[in-house]
Write a protein that holds these residues in place. Structure first.
Motif, PDB file in Angstrom:
ATOM      1  N   LYS A  75     -10.265  -3.091  85.057  1.00 13.59           N
ATOM      2  CA  LYS A  75      -9.319  -3.902  85.818  1.00 13.59           C
ATOM      3  C   LYS A  75     -10.052  -4.696  86.903  1.00 13.59           C
ATOM      4  N   GLU A  76     -11.351  -4.434  87.044  1.00 15.29           N
ATOM      5  CA  GLU A  76     -12.175  -5.163  88.003  1.00 15.29           C
ATOM      6  C   GLU A  76     -12.172  -6.643  87.630  1.00 15.29           C
ATOM      7  N   ALA A  77     -12.168  -7.524  88.625  1.00 12.96           N
ATOM      8  CA  ALA A  77     -12.197  -8.966  88.361  1.00 12.96           C
ATOM      9  C   ALA A  77     -13.307  -9.271  87.358  1.00 12.96           C
ATOM     10  N   ALA A  78     -12.995 -10.099  86.362  1.00  8.11           N
ATOM     11  CA  ALA A  78     -13.913 -10.353  85.252  1.00  8.11           C
ATOM     12  C   ALA A  78     -15.288 -10.815  85.726  1.00  8.11           C
ATOM     13  N   GLN A  79     -15.341 -11.761  86.642  1.00  3.09           N
ATOM     14  CA  GLN A  79     -16.630 -12.284  87.094  1.00  3.09           C
ATOM     15  C   GLN A  79     -17.465 -11.178  87.743  1.00  3.09           C
ATOM     16  N   ILE A  80     -16.829 -10.347  88.528  1.00  5.97           N
ATOM     17  CA  ILE A  80     -17.554  -9.260  89.198  1.00  5.97           C
ATOM     18  C   ILE A  80     -17.979  -8.202  88.187  1.00  5.97           C
ATOM     19  N   ALA A  81     -17.098  -7.853  87.249  1.00  5.32           N
ATOM     20  CA  ALA A  81     -17.434  -6.853  86.227  1.00  5.32           C
ATOM     21  C   ALA A  81     -18.638  -7.298  85.407  1.00  5.32           C
ATOM     22  N   VAL A  82     -18.654  -8.567  85.013  1.00 10.39           N
ATOM     23  CA  VAL A  82     -19.788  -9.094  84.229  1.00 10.39           C
ATOM     24  C   VAL A  82     -21.057  -9.097  85.086  1.00 10.39           C
ATOM     25  N   ALA A  83     -20.951  -9.505  86.337  1.00 10.31           N
ATOM     26  CA  ALA A  83     -22.119  -9.517  87.235  1.00 10.31           C
ATOM     27  C   ALA A  83     -22.657  -8.106  87.439  1.00 10.31           C
ATOM     28  N   HIS A  84     -21.758  -7.125  87.560  1.00  6.96           N
ATOM     29  CA  HIS A  84     -22.184  -5.747  87.789  1.00  6.96           C
ATOM     30  C   HIS A  84     -22.912  -5.144  86.594  1.00  6.96           C
ATOM     31  N   THR A  85     -22.770  -5.717  85.424  1.00  7.19           N
ATOM     32  CA  THR A  85     -23.523  -5.205  84.279  1.00  7.19           C
ATOM     33  C   THR A  85     -25.004  -5.545  84.416  1.00  7.19           C
ATOM     34  N   VAL A  86     -25.304  -6.558  85.218  1.00  6.73           N
ATOM     35  CA  VAL A  86     -26.698  -6.923  85.491  1.00  6.73           C
ATOM     36  C   VAL A  86     -27.223  -6.064  86.632  1.00  6.73           C
TER      37      VAL A  86
END
Length: 109
Positions: A75-86
């Motif tokens: 449910k985390e904001a998509a942009q932040i969730a994708v960034a956090h995978t890095v």
């Protein structure tokens, strides 16, 4: 005419994850609907694979050759969730960080 898509994969990942979060579930074919060229479709498909690898989405299919559904697993904001995978220390997409660095370098030259 050959058209090359220079869109970073994280942009496609964010697009798909946002749609999956809103529509939950998102139909697989809906991701590709309206895309202009094959390069964009390939970018979207690679983004789907990457989102599954990162465990941000899952795909389900009720029966063989049936409709594929994409479910968001965060449910985390998509942009932040994708960034956090890095890296859990960044909250901006890698492509945006790189763009900011290039813009700063151009200003200094």
């Amino acid at each position: 005419e050959v058209i090359h898509d220079e869109t970073p994969i994280d942009i496609y990942e964010t697009y798909i994850l946002e749609r999956a979060q809103k529509e939950n579930p998102l139909k697989f074919e809906a991701v590709f609907r309206g895309q202009k060229n094959r390069d964009e479709m390939i970018g979207l498909f690679l983004a789907l694979l990457e989102l599954m690898r990162q465990k941000l989405i899952r795909l389900e299919q009720e029966k063989s050759f049936g409709t594929l559904y994409i479910f968001a697993l965060t449910k985390e904001a998509a942009q932040i969730a994708v960034a956090h995978t890095v890296s859990s220390e960044i909250s901006e997409l890698p492509s945006q960080i790189n763009k900011s660095k290039r813009d700063e370098a151009e200003k200094q030259s």
